[in-house]
Write a protein that holds these residues in place. Structure first.
Motif, PDB file in Angstrom:
ATOM      1  N   PHE A 154      17.202 -86.093 -70.389  1.00 32.83           N
ATOM      2  CA  PHE A 154      16.696 -85.330 -69.251  1.00 32.83           C
ATOM      3  C   PHE A 154      15.179 -85.448 -69.163  1.00 32.83           C
ATOM      4  O   PHE A 154      14.477 -85.446 -70.169  1.00 32.83           O
ATOM      5  N   CYS A 155      14.733 -85.495 -67.944  1.00 31.81           N
ATOM      6  CA  CYS A 155      13.323 -85.383 -67.634  1.00 31.81           C
ATOM      7  C   CYS A 155      13.126 -84.039 -66.928  1.00 31.81           C
ATOM      8  O   CYS A 155      13.981 -83.602 -66.145  1.00 31.81           O
ATOM      9  N   ALA A 156      12.017 -83.376 -67.205  1.00 33.74           N
ATOM     10  CA  ALA A 156      11.708 -82.107 -66.544  1.00 33.74           C
ATOM     11  C   ALA A 156      10.219 -82.092 -66.204  1.00 33.74           C
ATOM     12  O   ALA A 156       9.414 -82.727 -66.883  1.00 33.74           O
ATOM     13  N   SER A 157       9.878 -81.372 -65.167  1.00 40.18           N
ATOM     14  CA  SER A 157       8.458 -81.251 -64.823  1.00 40.18           C
ATOM     15  C   SER A 157       8.113 -79.794 -64.543  1.00 40.18           C
ATOM     16  O   SER A 157       8.993 -78.960 -64.295  1.00 40.18           O
ATOM     17  N   ARG A 158       6.822 -79.509 -64.594  1.00 40.93           N
ATOM     18  CA  ARG A 158       6.350 -78.136 -64.439  1.00 40.93           C
ATOM     19  C   ARG A 158       4.954 -78.163 -63.831  1.00 40.93           C
ATOM     20  O   ARG A 158       4.154 -79.063 -64.118  1.00 40.93           O
ATOM     21  N   ARG A 159       4.663 -77.135 -63.044  1.00 38.62           N
ATOM     22  CA  ARG A 159       3.319 -77.024 -62.467  1.00 38.62           C
ATOM     23  C   ARG A 159       2.477 -76.124 -63.349  1.00 38.62           C
ATOM     24  O   ARG A 159       2.807 -74.946 -63.520  1.00 38.62           O
ATOM     25  N   GLY A 160       1.429 -76.631 -63.926  1.00 37.07           N
ATOM     26  CA  GLY A 160       0.481 -75.852 -64.701  1.00 37.07           C
ATOM     27  C   GLY A 160       1.152 -75.092 -65.821  1.00 37.07           C
ATOM     28  O   GLY A 160       2.139 -75.518 -66.417  1.00 37.07           O
ATOM     29  N   LEU A 161       0.615 -73.905 -66.086  1.00 34.46           N
ATOM     30  CA  LEU A 161       1.112 -73.097 -67.191  1.00 34.46           C
ATOM     31  C   LEU A 161       2.098 -72.047 -66.709  1.00 34.46           C
ATOM     32  O   LEU A 161       2.243 -70.989 -67.299  1.00 34.46           O
ATOM     33  N   THR A 162       2.789 -72.322 -65.613  1.00 39.19           N
ATOM     34  CA  THR A 162       3.894 -71.460 -65.198  1.00 39.19           C
ATOM     35  C   THR A 162       5.041 -71.649 -66.186  1.00 39.19           C
ATOM     36  O   THR A 162       5.005 -72.534 -67.036  1.00 39.19           O
ATOM     37  N   GLN A 208      10.484 -74.830 -65.953  1.00 36.38           N
ATOM     38  CA  GLN A 208      10.609 -76.278 -65.945  1.00 36.38           C
ATOM     39  C   GLN A 208      11.765 -76.648 -65.031  1.00 36.38           C
ATOM     40  O   GLN A 208      12.822 -76.022 -65.064  1.00 36.38           O
ATOM     41  N   TYR A 209      11.558 -77.679 -64.216  1.00 40.09           N
ATOM     42  CA  TYR A 209      12.587 -78.169 -63.307  1.00 40.09           C
ATOM     43  C   TYR A 209      13.166 -79.452 -63.894  1.00 40.09           C
ATOM     44  O   TYR A 209      12.435 -80.406 -64.144  1.00 40.09           O
ATOM     45  N   PHE A 210      14.478 -79.425 -64.093  1.00 39.22           N
ATOM     46  CA  PHE A 210      15.131 -80.545 -64.751  1.00 39.22           C
ATOM     47  C   PHE A 210      15.724 -81.524 -63.739  1.00 39.22           C
ATOM     48  O   PHE A 210      16.236 -81.112 -62.690  1.00 39.22           O
ATOM     49  N   GLY A 211      15.691 -82.794 -64.105  1.00 42.16           N
ATOM     50  CA  GLY A 211      16.424 -83.793 -63.360  1.00 42.16           C
ATOM     51  C   GLY A 211      17.896 -83.771 -63.730  1.00 42.16           C
ATOM     52  O   GLY A 211      18.296 -83.040 -64.642  1.00 42.16           O
ATOM     53  N   PRO A 212      18.708 -84.599 -63.069  1.00 44.20           N
ATOM     54  CA  PRO A 212      20.151 -84.597 -63.319  1.00 44.20           C
ATOM     55  C   PRO A 212      20.543 -85.286 -64.615  1.00 44.20           C
ATOM     56  O   PRO A 212      21.682 -85.179 -65.047  1.00 44.20           O
TER      57      PRO A 212
END
Lengths: 116, 113
Positions: free
Chosen positions: B91-99, B102-106
């Motif tokens: 899985f790859c995940a991304s996040r904006r700043g220090l929020t 995390q949003y994960f890919g499929p």
């Protein structure tokens, strides 16, 4: 180090039954706590979160309360549906900022199956 | 927004072959994470980037694994040579700043035979 322990699954319930998935954690400081859900063939999605003691996170009928005294964050739902069948992950994050990037530590996941 | 995009969704390869997994994070997100999920070990963080720079790769299992992020919209995870024990969902995940979220890919389901 930080760790999260979830109740072992799988959990099998009938529709409209009450759900509890236990989660306890070990952490230094004051972590934030999360429940993520993974539907079949998909990535994880944030279900709910709580950032400080006594906070209650809620979403889609699911609830969890941050209990610092028992280091727990149990997930509950009053009446489950077939569509709730998924894998549920409890997670914690250290405080982001300074030298910390807010790393997520996950539990091992609990498989929930709901039958009609 | 399209969310985190991963490709391929499924990869089957033979032991010894090179495998490259790809990830496009959500636009504007400056953190990118690579995870591996197996039945035995659950979800493991392999490496994460901040502003395209690798910050912590302590979770990378061995030198056969490498990850790059040449720009803010693309990252790769490479395994060379692949082994059957590398079979997992990545899985790859991304996040904006220090929020916190995390949003994960499929995910990419990798099978090494």
């Amino acid at each position: 180090g930080d760790s999260v322990t979830q109740m072992e699954g799988p959990v099998t319930l009938s529709e409209e039954a009450f759900l509890t998935i236990n989660c306890t954690y070990t952490a230094t400081g004051y972590p934030s706590l999360f429940w993520y859900v993974q539907y079949p063939g998909e990535g994880l999605q944030l279900l709910l979160k709580a950032t400080k003691a006594d906070d209650k996170g809620s979403n889609k009928g699911f609830e969890a309360t941050y209990r610092k005294e028992t280091t727990s964050f149990h997930l509950e739902k009053g009446s489950v549906q077939v569509s709730d069948s998924a894998v549920y992950f409890c997670a914690l994050s250290d405080r982001a900022g300074g030298t910390s990037y807010g790393k997520l530590t996950f539990g091992q996941g609990t498989i929930l199956t709901v039958h009609p | 927004d399209a969310g985190v995009i991963q490709s391929p969704r499924h990869e089957v390869t033979e032991m010894g072959q090179e495998v490259t997994l790809r990830c496009k994070p959500i636009s504007g997100h400056d953190y990118l994470f690579w995870y591996r999920q197996t039945m035995m070990r659950g979800l493991e963080l392999l490496i994460y980037f901040n502003n395209n720079v690798p910050i912590d790769d302590s979770g990378m299992p061995e030198d056969r694994f490498s990850a790059k992020m040449p720009n803010a919209s693309f990252s790769t995870l490479k395994i060379q040579p692949s082994e059957p024990r590398d079979s997992a969902v990545y899985f790859c995940a991304s996040r904006r700043g220090l929020t916190y979220e995390q949003y994960f890919g499929p995910g990419t389901r990798l099978t090494v035979t």
